[in-house]
Scaffold this active site. Structure first.
Site, mmCIF file in Angstrom:
data_model
loop_
_atom_site.group_PDB
_atom_site.id
_atom_site.type_symbol
_atom_site.label_atom_id
_atom_site.label_comp_id
_atom_site.label_asym_id
_atom_site.label_seq_id
_atom_site.Cartn_x
_atom_site.Cartn_y
_atom_site.Cartn_z
ATOM 1 N N LEU A 128 74.130 53.651 -52.695
ATOM 2 C CA LEU A 128 72.720 53.842 -52.367
ATOM 3 C C LEU A 128 71.891 53.983 -53.650
ATOM 4 C CD1 LEU A 128 70.705 54.461 -49.971
ATOM 5 C CD2 LEU A 128 71.265 56.855 -50.285
ATOM 6 N N GLU A 130 70.221 54.087 -57.427
ATOM 7 C CA GLU A 130 69.929 53.122 -58.493
ATOM 8 C C GLU A 130 69.356 53.897 -59.674
ATOM 9 O OE1 GLU A 130 67.364 50.029 -57.005
ATOM 10 O OE2 GLU A 130 68.734 49.586 -55.333
ATOM 11 N N PRO A 131 69.288 53.244 -60.845
ATOM 12 C CA PRO A 131 68.760 53.982 -62.012
ATOM 13 C C PRO A 131 67.370 54.574 -61.746
ATOM 14 C CG PRO A 131 69.762 51.914 -62.705
ATOM 15 C CD PRO A 131 69.789 51.911 -61.213
ATOM 16 N N ALA A 133 66.069 55.004 -58.603
ATOM 17 C CA ALA A 133 65.981 55.464 -57.210
ATOM 18 C C ALA A 133 67.157 56.378 -56.909
ATOM 19 C CB ALA A 133 65.965 54.272 -56.254
ATOM 20 N N SER A 135 66.787 60.605 -56.213
ATOM 21 C CA SER A 135 66.163 61.434 -55.171
ATOM 22 C C SER A 135 65.179 60.600 -54.353
ATOM 23 C CB SER A 135 65.412 62.609 -55.812
ATOM 24 O OG SER A 135 66.278 63.344 -56.647
ATOM 25 N N ILE A 160 78.093 55.378 -58.483
ATOM 26 C CA ILE A 160 78.798 55.048 -57.254
ATOM 27 C C ILE A 160 80.249 55.550 -57.317
ATOM 28 C CG2 ILE A 160 79.387 53.215 -55.613
ATOM 29 C CD1 ILE A 160 76.283 53.876 -56.133
ATOM 30 N N GLN A 280 84.075 100.067 -59.339
ATOM 31 C CA GLN A 280 83.071 99.801 -58.304
ATOM 32 C C GLN A 280 82.223 98.574 -58.637
ATOM 33 O OE1 GLN A 280 80.873 103.372 -57.442
ATOM 34 N NE2 GLN A 280 82.434 104.061 -56.014
ATOM 35 N N GLY A 340 87.682 86.825 -67.729
ATOM 36 C CA GLY A 340 87.488 86.969 -69.175
ATOM 37 C C GLY A 340 87.805 85.663 -69.875
ATOM 38 N N GLU A 364 74.062 63.655 -52.913
ATOM 39 C CA GLU A 364 73.672 63.651 -51.492
ATOM 40 C C GLU A 364 72.429 64.523 -51.256
ATOM 41 O OE1 GLU A 364 76.702 63.555 -48.444
ATOM 42 O OE2 GLU A 364 78.173 62.864 -49.903
HETATM 43 C C1 LIG Z 1 79.218 62.934 -59.560
HETATM 44 C C2 LIG Z 1 78.210 62.136 -58.787
HETATM 45 C C3 LIG Z 1 78.631 61.294 -57.753
HETATM 46 C C4 LIG Z 1 77.705 60.506 -57.060
HETATM 47 N N1 LIG Z 1 78.143 59.633 -56.086
HETATM 48 C C5 LIG Z 1 77.246 58.796 -55.483
HETATM 49 C C6 LIG Z 1 77.690 57.796 -54.551
HETATM 50 O O1 LIG Z 1 78.894 57.683 -54.237
HETATM 51 N N2 LIG Z 1 76.775 56.944 -54.024
HETATM 52 C C7 LIG Z 1 75.447 57.027 -54.338
HETATM 53 O O2 LIG Z 1 74.675 56.222 -53.829
HETATM 54 N N3 LIG Z 1 74.989 57.966 -55.215
HETATM 55 C C8 LIG Z 1 75.857 58.849 -55.783
HETATM 56 N N4 LIG Z 1 75.416 59.800 -56.696
HETATM 57 C C9 LIG Z 1 73.993 59.833 -57.037
HETATM 58 C C10 LIG Z 1 73.274 61.070 -56.536
HETATM 59 O O3 LIG Z 1 73.062 60.995 -55.157
HETATM 60 C C11 LIG Z 1 71.984 61.201 -57.371
HETATM 61 O O4 LIG Z 1 72.385 61.584 -58.682
HETATM 62 C C12 LIG Z 1 71.009 62.196 -56.790
HETATM 63 O O5 LIG Z 1 70.441 61.679 -55.603
HETATM 64 C C13 LIG Z 1 69.905 62.544 -57.778
HETATM 65 O O6 LIG Z 1 69.325 61.375 -58.278
HETATM 66 P P1 LIG Z 1 69.123 61.196 -59.856
HETATM 67 O O7 LIG Z 1 70.424 61.446 -60.535
HETATM 68 O O8 LIG Z 1 68.465 59.892 -60.085
HETATM 69 O O9 LIG Z 1 68.166 62.363 -60.265
HETATM 70 P P2 LIG Z 1 66.586 62.384 -60.086
HETATM 71 O O10 LIG Z 1 66.185 61.732 -58.826
HETATM 72 O O11 LIG Z 1 65.975 61.930 -61.373
HETATM 73 O O12 LIG Z 1 66.339 63.947 -59.938
HETATM 74 C C14 LIG Z 1 66.538 64.840 -61.039
HETATM 75 C C15 LIG Z 1 66.289 66.238 -60.575
HETATM 76 O O13 LIG Z 1 64.940 66.381 -60.200
HETATM 77 C C16 LIG Z 1 64.839 67.433 -59.264
HETATM 78 N N5 LIG Z 1 64.023 66.973 -58.147
HETATM 79 C C17 LIG Z 1 64.228 65.913 -57.329
HETATM 80 N N6 LIG Z 1 63.233 65.798 -56.430
HETATM 81 C C18 LIG Z 1 62.383 66.833 -56.700
HETATM 82 C C19 LIG Z 1 61.154 67.267 -56.126
HETATM 83 N N7 LIG Z 1 60.599 66.619 -55.090
HETATM 84 N N8 LIG Z 1 60.541 68.358 -56.651
HETATM 85 C C20 LIG Z 1 61.070 69.003 -57.712
HETATM 86 N N9 LIG Z 1 62.235 68.653 -58.280
HETATM 87 C C21 LIG Z 1 62.866 67.575 -57.792
HETATM 88 C C22 LIG Z 1 66.254 67.809 -58.829
HETATM 89 O O14 LIG Z 1 66.677 68.981 -59.500
HETATM 90 C C23 LIG Z 1 67.067 66.642 -59.321
HETATM 91 O O15 LIG Z 1 68.403 66.996 -59.603
HETATM 92 C C24 LIG Z 1 76.336 60.610 -57.380
HETATM 93 C C25 LIG Z 1 75.921 61.474 -58.402
HETATM 94 C C26 LIG Z 1 76.830 62.231 -59.102
HETATM 95 C C27 LIG Z 1 76.341 63.140 -60.204
#
Ligand SMILES: Cc1cc2nc3c(=O)[nH]c(=O)nc-3n(C[C@H](O)[C@H](O)[C@H](O)COP(=O)(O)OP(=O)(O)OC[C@H]3O[C@@H](n4cnc5c(N)ncnc54)[C@H](O)[C@@H]3O)c2cc1C
Length: 391
Positions: A128, A130-131, A133, A135, A160, A280, A340, A364
């Protein structure tokens, strides 16, 4: 020995407790975690082991079209995560990677892929992100243009999981029926399709197969589209509704293991003439860890149960993922502190957990995205109530 009293909660049926018991015993015998340099080979082996032992059958919908059992998936992920993080990853990706086929595939697609996924003969992936796309999924640029009875795919995917070892990818691309989220479709792309390439592997703090993909004039038969054209976003979100809750369950498994490790260590670590567990301050921390775990488990299994009732769980799944992953991070950090210096030694269980939990707060849907989802659902419900009052 982990706390198992939660298995008596009313969310479960007797078959769930039995499943957990059998898997726990199997995992203790077969998949104890140790450091493996070749993570691809380790993943392939674990998929085979999980398939041979029958556990992967729970990751997919039944051949007769039975629904996915969300509670079973969550219990399996929690149990595997407690024993071996890579085994949880292998199980989860078979489910996430084939989830769209389970939920929305045609009978022919289900027949072609799901039995092989369940036997561990075909490795699945979910493509799903992309660089540009992550969040913001709707900003997706990878494009699919229809050409007769094929689609031609061009673009890039990143992060991915199983990239490089998967046999097929459920991949989302822009088909342009409408702008934004309404112009995306889902496709099954076999790894050997001409024009499909692994552009590079990505190394992360808790190693597992992860890659960047490139599609160049990659021709995919129209029969490989999952669901209607333009419905890909809905396909992706309904898949995530199941697997987002299961990320919460995996976080719970990591947290339970950390608490087990902390209990064992503090009861035998002598200092100042008594055990660490006798202080405690330690007890307050242990109490907070256990309470956080139970609160997260209640939210997780509520979401899983509610989905199994056929109800919408967008809000509940977001609450579960948000709470379980953030709580697990705190629990694991507290456990590591109790160890530790030993806590930061490479490949010690708590050190491994400390690395393993981190990505769960990002993928996710990052924590902040879950907060947005919960607030959006709250405001929508409040708005509807207002409108009803006015009428
Ligand atoms: C180990 C790993 C495995 C993965 N596996 C898959 C996979 O199998 N398939 C797949 O499609 N993707 C996968 N991903 C991608 C993952 O879903 C994305 O990394 C995630 O959706 C965040 O996108 P981004 O890395 O582009 O960060 P960005 O979209 O740039 O977000 C960066 C940060 O901005 C903050 N943020 C986001 N939205 C908001 C908001 N509205 N307001 C304030 N702060 C916000 C959050 O803290 C977020 O972490 C994987 C990622 C990792 C790290």
């Amino acid at each position: 020995m982990s706390d198992k009293t939660y298995l008596e909660w009313p969310f479960f049926e007797p078959r769930h407790a039995l499943l957990e018991r059998e898997l726990d015993a199997w995992a203790a015998q077969n998949i104890a975690q140790h450091h493996e340099a070749d993570v691809d080979a380790a993943c392939r082996r674990l998929v085979r082991q999980l398939g041979d032992a029958g556990w992967l059958r729970h990751a997919i919908a039944g051949a007769a079209g039975e629904n996915i059992d969300t509670r079973a998936i969550c219990l399996i992920r929690e149990t595997l995560a407690r024993h071996n993080g890579l085994a949880d990853f292998a199980f989860a990706m078979q489910g996430l990677g084939s989830g769209a086929i389970s939920l929305h595939g045609t009978p022919a697609q289900r027949q072609a892929y799901l039995p092989r996924v369940a036997r561990g003969e075909a490795i699945a992936a979910f493509a799903l992100s992309e660089p540009q796309a992550g969040s913001d999924v709707a900003a997706m640029q990878c494009a699919a243009v229809q050409d007769g009875d094929h689609y031609v795919l061009n673009g890039e995917k990143t992060w991915i999981s199983n990239g490089g070892i998967a046999d097929f990818y459920v991949l989302f691309a822009r088909t342009g029926e409408q702008p934004g989220a309404r112009g995306i479709s889902a496709f099954i792309v076999d790894a050997d399709t001409p024009g499909f390439e692994i552009a590079g592997r990505i190394q992360v703090i808790a190693p597992h197969p992860l890659a960047r993909l490139v599609l160049r004039d990659c021709r995919v038969p129209a029969a490989q589209r999952i669901g209607a054209a333009g419905q890909g976003f809905k396909v992706a979100m309904s898949t995530l509704d199941v697997f987002r809750t299961s990320v919460a369950a995996a976080a719970l498994g990591f947290a339970r293991r950390a608490l087990d490790e902390a209990l064992a260590h503090t009861m035998q670590r002598k200092m100042f003439g008594q055990m660490l567990a006798d202080f405690q301050m330690t007890q307050a921390k242990l109490a907070q860890m256990a309470t956080g775990i139970d609160a997260a488990a209640l939210l997780t299994y509520r979401a899983a149960w509610q989905r199994d009732q056929g109800r919408n769980v967008t809000r509940e799944a977001a609450m579960a993922k948000l709470t379980a992953t953030e709580t697990a991070q705190q629990v694991i950090d507290a456990a590591l502190q109790m160890f530790g210096g030993l806590g930061v030694v490479s490949e010690q269980p708590v050190e491994r957990l400390y690395r393993e939990i981190r990505a769960l707060r990002i993928y996710e849907g990052a924590t902040e995205v879950q907060q947005l989802i919960i607030a959006r659902e709250l405001l929508r419900a409040a708005n509807t109530q207002e409108h009803t009052k006015e009428q």
